[in-house]
Design a protein around this motif. Structure first.
Motif, PDB file in Angstrom:
ATOM      1  N   THR A 260      -1.674   5.495   3.753  1.00  0.00           N
ATOM      2  CA  THR A 260      -3.032   4.557   3.535  1.00  0.00           C
ATOM      3  C   THR A 260      -3.343   4.408   5.020  1.00  0.00           C
ATOM      4  O   THR A 260      -2.483   4.114   5.510  1.00  0.00           O
ATOM      5  CB  THR A 260      -2.680   3.621   2.615  1.00  0.00           C
ATOM      6  OG1 THR A 260      -2.532   3.715   1.239  1.00  0.00           O
ATOM      7  CG2 THR A 260      -4.002   2.440   3.078  1.00  0.00           C
TER       8      THR A 260
ATOM      9  N   ILE B  89      -9.075   3.207  -1.563  1.00  0.00           N
ATOM     10  CA  ILE B  89      -8.741   1.714  -1.713  1.00  0.00           C
ATOM     11  C   ILE B  89      -9.691   1.028  -1.479  1.00  0.00           C
ATOM     12  O   ILE B  89      -9.879   0.599   0.071  1.00  0.00           O
ATOM     13  CB  ILE B  89      -6.986   1.475  -2.061  1.00  0.00           C
ATOM     14  CG1 ILE B  89      -6.782   3.074  -2.152  1.00  0.00           C
ATOM     15  CG2 ILE B  89      -6.948   0.180  -2.418  1.00  0.00           C
ATOM     16  CD1 ILE B  89      -4.982   3.424  -1.627  1.00  0.00           C
TER      17      ILE B  89
ATOM     18  N   LEU C 298       0.886  -1.345   0.244  1.00  0.00           N
ATOM     19  CA  LEU C 298      -0.185  -0.330   0.034  1.00  0.00           C
ATOM     20  C   LEU C 298       1.383   1.158   0.544  1.00  0.00           C
ATOM     21  O   LEU C 298       1.949   1.292   1.019  1.00  0.00           O
ATOM     22  CB  LEU C 298      -0.654  -0.137   1.562  1.00  0.00           C
ATOM     23  CG  LEU C 298      -2.241  -1.080   0.719  1.00  0.00           C
ATOM     24  CD1 LEU C 298      -2.583  -1.401   2.641  1.00  0.00           C
ATOM     25  CD2 LEU C 298      -2.763  -0.696   0.278  1.00  0.00           C
TER      26      LEU C 298
ATOM     27  N   TYR D 271      -9.643   1.608   2.952  1.00  0.00           N
ATOM     28  CA  TYR D 271      -8.414   2.102   3.164  1.00  0.00           C
ATOM     29  C   TYR D 271      -9.122   3.775   2.694  1.00  0.00           C
ATOM     30  O   TYR D 271      -8.926   4.169   0.749  1.00  0.00           O
ATOM     31  CB  TYR D 271      -6.451   1.995   2.634  1.00  0.00           C
ATOM     32  CG  TYR D 271      -6.823   0.207   2.853  1.00  0.00           C
ATOM     33  CD1 TYR D 271      -6.098   0.322   4.114  1.00  0.00           C
ATOM     34  CD2 TYR D 271      -6.848  -0.467   2.332  1.00  0.00           C
ATOM     35  CE1 TYR D 271      -5.391  -0.762   4.675  1.00  0.00           C
ATOM     36  CE2 TYR D 271      -6.439  -2.142   3.272  1.00  0.00           C
ATOM     37  CZ  TYR D 271      -5.594  -2.027   4.423  1.00  0.00           C
ATOM     38  OH  TYR D 271      -5.350  -3.095   4.109  1.00  0.00           O
ATOM     39  N   ASN D 272      -8.219   4.510   3.346  1.00  0.00           N
ATOM     40  CA  ASN D 272      -8.376   6.407   2.692  1.00  0.00           C
ATOM     41  C   ASN D 272      -7.212   5.999   2.398  1.00  0.00           C
ATOM     42  O   ASN D 272      -6.182   5.576   3.228  1.00  0.00           O
ATOM     43  CB  ASN D 272      -8.906   6.986   4.075  1.00  0.00           C
ATOM     44  CG  ASN D 272     -10.024   6.905   4.009  1.00  0.00           C
ATOM     45  OD1 ASN D 272     -10.758   6.624   3.355  1.00  0.00           O
ATOM     46  ND2 ASN D 272     -10.519   7.255   5.312  1.00  0.00           N
ATOM     47  N   GLY D 273      -6.805   6.776   0.848  1.00  0.00           N
ATOM     48  CA  GLY D 273      -5.353   7.045   0.572  1.00  0.00           C
ATOM     49  C   GLY D 273      -4.468   7.776  -0.046  1.00  0.00           C
ATOM     50  O   GLY D 273      -5.343   8.870   0.181  1.00  0.00           O
TER      51      GLY D 273
ATOM     52  N   TRP E  48       1.499   6.081  -7.800  1.00  0.00           N
ATOM     53  CA  TRP E  48       1.756   5.372  -6.726  1.00  0.00           C
ATOM     54  C   TRP E  48       0.799   4.117  -7.135  1.00  0.00           C
ATOM     55  O   TRP E  48       0.158   2.945  -6.996  1.00  0.00           O
ATOM     56  CB  TRP E  48       1.868   5.828  -5.022  1.00  0.00           C
ATOM     57  CG  TRP E  48      -0.170   6.403  -5.201  1.00  0.00           C
ATOM     58  CD1 TRP E  48      -0.360   7.923  -4.907  1.00  0.00           C
ATOM     59  CD2 TRP E  48      -1.331   6.098  -4.911  1.00  0.00           C
ATOM     60  NE1 TRP E  48      -1.230   8.530  -4.931  1.00  0.00           N
ATOM     61  CE2 TRP E  48      -1.981   7.268  -4.946  1.00  0.00           C
ATOM     62  CE3 TRP E  48      -1.810   4.960  -4.548  1.00  0.00           C
ATOM     63  CZ2 TRP E  48      -3.597   7.075  -4.911  1.00  0.00           C
ATOM     64  CZ3 TRP E  48      -3.585   4.670  -4.608  1.00  0.00           C
ATOM     65  CH2 TRP E  48      -3.863   5.873  -4.434  1.00  0.00           C
TER      66      TRP E  48
END
Length: 446
Positions: free
Chosen positions: A335, A355, A331, A347-349, A435
């Motif tokens: 994240t 994500i 990740l 997830y908060n990315g 990324w």
């Protein structure tokens, strides 16, 4: 006696009021007179079409009165007019005072590349994954990037040497360019969504043979480096103390022309173990205020070798098992876990992204999850990518939410129990390319 005391008291009150009210009012009046004079000159220059001269005068007004509405409005109009056109001319330049010069071992030439707002990035350098616009090549493979690993890892500015002291990660959203000048440590270009270069960043290193202060070295740079032909019409704006990687530094803003465009630059200078590092960022005057955040994000990636060793990076990853298949998803840095269920983890990315990782050994469940995620979205493009022997079906969608455009990307790993769904604001999509590519191509199945 009483009358005398009354008169003395009245005189004291008068003197007190004089110092409290009159002197500040007098000072304010002088400042206002100075502001009016400079502002009047700036407006006249603006009306004559001398936007660069007007811009410099307006900067002087805003140093005295930062919130002067009239100056701010005229400055904005100057920036608009200077955005993509050569200067209308400059009245005069104040020569730099003669400083105490250090004696550097090497003499790098600070040469900006005349590409901003004029040329496009090569196709294979701009965005290694699919674009928001339909691609003329329906099938495209992502080759592993051997120059930069996951952005969590700190990589040296140049190949490690005995004197190497500062390190930096490859900045997300910037495209690393090759360098031929030995004095240049790194060279990056920042493209927009149309792959047009809108800003550049060059990092220089110079070894000094004696101890010099930052101010002395900056004066040396101003006198010997920031001059024609590379820096036409150099105009210093402001210098101030700052920090970089926890070290004392000096920031210097200035205007210059590369012979084609009027540009605004910000340089940050730091000296560490008798090595001077010079970070030079520049863009068009009109774009500078908006893009300086991108430069600040790059500076946050700079660290010292000692700090890098004492704080080793921590890998962030998602690990799961679906039937006989083990799944490992590296990740991106920053994240944060939002929620999780039996077959779905969100997830908060970075770049305001979400994500979503869906794991199931039933293809129908993966397809249902994909259909639900893209429902109501506008399909844009599809590419079949490869990472090693793994085929990845990538689809890109667009949608509007709360009056803001968003991009949604799905990545299905053919023959594997994994689906990744990533959504983020469309204006963050370009910056997120490094990324996004790293995440998609770095999945490990065991």
């Amino acid at each position: 006696m009483l009358d005398f005391l009354k008169k003395s008291f009245q005189i004291s009150i008068f003197i007190f009021l004089f110092f409290i009210f009159y002197i500040p009012l007098s000072t304010n009046a002088q400042n206002q007179t100075q502001i009016d004079a400079i502002l009047g000159k700036a407006i006249q220059l603006f009306q004559e079409g001398n936007y660069l001269d007007a811009y410099i005068e307006l900067e002087a007004v805003l140093k005295i009165e930062p919130h002067n509405t009239q100056a701010l409005n005229y400055k904005l109009q100057c920036e608009t007019n200077l955005g993509g056109t050569p200067s209308a001319g400059i009245a005069s330049l104040t020569p730099n005072p003669t400083p105490t010069e250090p004696t550097p071992i090497s003499t790098p030439q600070y040469t900006p590349k005349p590409t901003i707002a004029a040329t496009s990035l090569p196709e294979d350098l701009a965005t290694p994954s699919i674009l928001l616009q339909p691609s003329p090549i329906p099938h495209q493979s992502i080759e592993p990037n051997t120059d930069s690993q996951n952005t969590i890892l700190i990589t040296p500015v140049v190949s490690p040497t005995k004197n190497q002291q500062l390190f930096i990660a490859d900045p997300p959203g910037w495209v690393k360019q090759s360098i031929n000048d030995p004095s240049q440590m790194a060279y990056f270009q920042l493209p927009n969504q149309q792959r047009i270069v809108i800003a550049e960043l060059i990092v220089f290193q110079e070894t000094l043979d004696s101890n010099k202060t930052l101010e002395e070295y900056l004066e040396y740079i101003q006198k010997n480096r920031l001059k024609p032909p590379e820096f036409e019409l150099y105009v210093p704006l402001e210098s101030k103390s700052t920090t970089l990687a926890g070290l004392p530094a000096v920031q210097h803003d200035f205007l210059f022309s590369n012979g084609t465009l009027q540009l605004k630059a910000r340089s940050v200078l730091v000296i560490y173990n008798k090595i001077a590092y010079f970070f030079l960022f520049y863009s068009s005057i009109a774009d500078f205020n908006q893009l300086e955040t991108n430069f600040n994000q790059v500076l946050e990636l700079v660290t010292t070798e000692e700090k890098n060793q004492s704080q080793p990076p921590i890998e962030l990853s998602f690990v799961s098992q679906a039937g006989l298949v083990g799944i490992h998803v590296p990740l991106p840095q920053g994240t944060i876990l939002k929620e999780t269920s039996s077959n779905q983890t969100i997830y908060n990315g970075p770049n305001q992204s979400l994500i979503e990782i869906v794991v199931s050994d039933l293809i129908d469940q993966l397809k249902q999850a994909e259909a639900g995620a893209v429902s109501g979205k506008s399909f844009q493009n599809q590419s079949n990518l490869t990472a090693g022997s793994q085929v990845i079906e990538i689809k890109l969608y667009q949608y509007v939410e709360n009056n803001r455009n968003f991009a949604l990307l799905t990545a299905y790993y053919v023959g594997k129990p994994l689906l990744i769904i990533i959504s983020l604001p469309q204006d963050e999509y370009q910056t997120a390319q490094p990324w996004l590519t790293q995440l998609i191509q770095s999945i490990d199945f065991t």
